[in-house]
Design a protein around this motif. Structure first.
Motif, mmCIF file in Angstrom:
data_model
loop_
_atom_site.group_PDB
_atom_site.id
_atom_site.type_symbol
_atom_site.label_atom_id
_atom_site.label_comp_id
_atom_site.label_asym_id
_atom_site.label_seq_id
_atom_site.Cartn_x
_atom_site.Cartn_y
_atom_site.Cartn_z
ATOM 1 N N ARG A 91 33.707 53.067 51.552
ATOM 2 C CA ARG A 91 34.250 53.017 50.197
ATOM 3 C C ARG A 91 34.547 51.573 49.782
ATOM 4 N NH1 ARG A 91 37.892 58.516 50.436
ATOM 5 N NH2 ARG A 91 36.084 59.897 50.403
ATOM 6 N N PHE A 92 34.962 50.778 50.735
ATOM 7 C CA PHE A 92 35.189 49.357 50.477
ATOM 8 C C PHE A 92 33.876 48.687 50.051
ATOM 9 C CE2 PHE A 92 35.733 44.911 51.889
ATOM 10 C CZ PHE A 92 36.931 44.596 51.274
ATOM 11 N N ILE A 93 32.795 48.989 50.764
ATOM 12 C CA ILE A 93 31.474 48.442 50.426
ATOM 13 C C ILE A 93 31.047 48.910 49.038
ATOM 14 C CG2 ILE A 93 29.015 48.516 51.038
ATOM 15 C CD1 ILE A 93 29.983 48.614 54.021
ATOM 16 N N ALA A 94 31.254 50.181 48.761
ATOM 17 C CA ALA A 94 30.904 50.715 47.443
ATOM 18 C C ALA A 94 31.735 50.040 46.355
ATOM 19 C CB ALA A 94 31.107 52.234 47.415
ATOM 20 N N LEU A 95 33.005 49.810 46.618
ATOM 21 C CA LEU A 95 33.875 49.155 45.636
ATOM 22 C C LEU A 95 33.372 47.744 45.328
ATOM 23 C CD1 LEU A 95 36.493 49.356 43.928
ATOM 24 C CD2 LEU A 95 37.670 48.296 45.863
ATOM 25 N N ILE A 96 32.950 47.023 46.348
ATOM 26 C CA ILE A 96 32.404 45.680 46.130
ATOM 27 C C ILE A 96 31.167 45.764 45.242
ATOM 28 C CG2 ILE A 96 31.262 43.708 47.236
ATOM 29 C CD1 ILE A 96 33.081 44.279 49.704
ATOM 30 N N ASP A 97 30.286 46.692 45.552
ATOM 31 C CA ASP A 97 29.054 46.824 44.788
ATOM 32 C C ASP A 97 29.324 47.235 43.342
ATOM 33 O OD1 ASP A 97 26.009 46.864 45.018
ATOM 34 O OD2 ASP A 97 26.429 48.821 44.117
ATOM 35 N N VAL A 98 30.192 48.176 43.159
ATOM 36 C CA VAL A 98 30.472 48.717 41.825
ATOM 37 C C VAL A 98 31.241 47.719 40.960
ATOM 38 C CG1 VAL A 98 31.837 50.484 40.629
ATOM 39 C CG2 VAL A 98 30.318 51.139 42.495
ATOM 40 N N THR A 99 32.194 47.009 41.552
ATOM 41 C CA THR A 99 33.000 46.057 40.768
ATOM 42 C C THR A 99 32.345 44.682 40.685
ATOM 43 O OG1 THR A 99 34.283 45.322 42.698
ATOM 44 C CG2 THR A 99 35.179 47.180 41.382
ATOM 45 N N GLY A 100 31.461 44.370 41.632
ATOM 46 C CA GLY A 100 30.867 43.032 41.672
ATOM 47 C C GLY A 100 31.861 41.981 42.123
ATOM 48 N N CYS A 101 32.968 42.408 42.711
ATOM 49 C CA CYS A 101 34.026 41.492 43.144
ATOM 50 C C CYS A 101 33.779 41.071 44.591
ATOM 51 C CB CYS A 101 35.396 42.150 42.990
ATOM 52 S SG CYS A 101 36.750 41.013 43.350
ATOM 53 N N HIS A 102 33.006 40.006 44.758
ATOM 54 C CA HIS A 102 32.665 39.533 46.094
ATOM 55 C C HIS A 102 33.816 38.783 46.759
ATOM 56 C CE1 HIS A 102 28.767 40.246 44.120
ATOM 57 N NE2 HIS A 102 28.591 40.899 45.242
ATOM 58 N N GLU A 103 34.858 38.520 46.000
ATOM 59 C CA GLU A 103 36.058 37.927 46.590
ATOM 60 C C GLU A 103 36.659 38.845 47.652
ATOM 61 O OE1 GLU A 103 35.544 36.117 42.524
ATOM 62 O OE2 GLU A 103 35.392 38.125 43.363
ATOM 63 N N LEU A 104 36.377 40.139 47.556
ATOM 64 C CA LEU A 104 36.837 41.076 48.591
ATOM 65 C C LEU A 104 36.241 40.715 49.950
ATOM 66 C CD1 LEU A 104 36.631 44.441 46.627
ATOM 67 C CD2 LEU A 104 38.719 43.334 47.442
ATOM 68 N N LEU A 105 34.979 40.278 49.954
ATOM 69 C CA LEU A 105 34.355 39.831 51.206
ATOM 70 C C LEU A 105 35.080 38.605 51.748
ATOM 71 C CD1 LEU A 105 30.603 40.116 50.189
ATOM 72 C CD2 LEU A 105 31.825 41.579 51.808
ATOM 73 N N GLY A 106 35.376 37.668 50.855
ATOM 74 C CA GLY A 106 36.104 36.466 51.259
ATOM 75 C C GLY A 106 37.470 36.791 51.829
ATOM 76 N N PHE A 107 38.138 37.774 51.243
ATOM 77 C CA PHE A 107 39.452 38.206 51.731
ATOM 78 C C PHE A 107 39.361 38.643 53.191
ATOM 79 C CE2 PHE A 107 42.315 41.864 52.454
ATOM 80 C CZ PHE A 107 43.540 41.219 52.344
ATOM 81 N N VAL A 108 38.346 39.433 53.521
ATOM 82 C CA VAL A 108 38.174 39.916 54.894
ATOM 83 C C VAL A 108 37.800 38.755 55.821
ATOM 84 C CG1 VAL A 108 36.780 41.403 56.388
ATOM 85 C CG2 VAL A 108 37.571 42.253 54.184
ATOM 86 N N CYS A 109 36.868 37.924 55.379
ATOM 87 C CA CYS A 109 36.387 36.818 56.214
ATOM 88 C C CYS A 109 37.487 35.834 56.592
ATOM 89 C CB CYS A 109 35.262 36.062 55.505
ATOM 90 S SG CYS A 109 33.733 36.989 55.368
ATOM 91 N N GLU A 110 38.399 35.567 55.668
ATOM 92 C CA GLU A 110 39.446 34.572 55.907
ATOM 93 C C GLU A 110 40.319 34.901 57.118
ATOM 94 O OE1 GLU A 110 41.616 33.790 52.306
ATOM 95 O OE2 GLU A 110 39.837 32.982 51.317
ATOM 96 N N PHE A 111 40.448 36.167 57.460
ATOM 97 C CA PHE A 111 41.269 36.538 58.609
ATOM 98 C C PHE A 111 40.684 36.028 59.923
ATOM 99 C CE2 PHE A 111 42.883 39.492 55.482
ATOM 100 C CZ PHE A 111 44.248 39.414 55.721
#
Length: 153
Positions: A91-111
């Motif tokens: 669902r997280f992947i779908a949310l990124i695709d649907v919203t186009g908010c790639h900052e979500l990927l950056g949020f995960v990567c920063e950890f």
């Protein structure tokens, strides 16, 4: 005689703004609180930035996943108070695709100390890494040649 600036030509040092390459939220979006709270904040921010209603996001996620996602589920994922509802990875992947908010990927990567960059920059990064390795090997080679000196003759 002074040169007049052409108002239709961009000044490289004044007008140019380089594109933001790394996908990341502003620091205040996810600051403070537990990880649960931070996740809820970034999910809420991603949905807000999309310009779509949560109902529309839920419908598009349902289509993307071929499973039912409701507006209520999204409300729960975005609520820091709802600790019993966690977004799943698909669902997280779908949310990124649907919203186009790639900052979500950056949020995960920063950890893990990484950044998320568009795929098209991957080879540029690999080239830089290769050049760095080659430069390091050349420094080592020069140092060894200096120490070995005349032994090779």
């Amino acid at each position: 005689m002074s040169k007049r600036r052409d108002p239709n030509t961009m000044d490289l040092f004044h007008d140019y703004q380089p594109p933001e390459v790394a996908a990341r939220f502003e620091p205040d979006v996810a600051k403070g609180g537990t990880l649960d709270v931070k996740i809820a904040r970034v999910l809420s921010e991603a949905m807000s930035r999309s310009g779509k209603s949560r109902e529309q996001i839920a419908a598009e996620m349902s289509d993307y996943l071929s499973q039912n996602v409701t507006e209520n589920m999204l409300d729960c994922y975005a609520s820091p108070a709802r600790r019993d509802h966690k977004i799943t990875l698909e669902r997280f992947i779908a949310l990124i695709d649907v919203t186009g908010c790639h900052e979500l990927l950056g949020f995960v990567c920063e950890f893990s100390g990484f950044v998320a960059v568009p795929f098209r920059y991957g080879e540029v990064i690999q080239l830089w890494q290769t050049e760095e390795r080659l430069a390091e090997l050349e420094r080592r080679r020069s140092a060894l040649r200096g120490r070995v000196g005349g032994l090779l003759k």
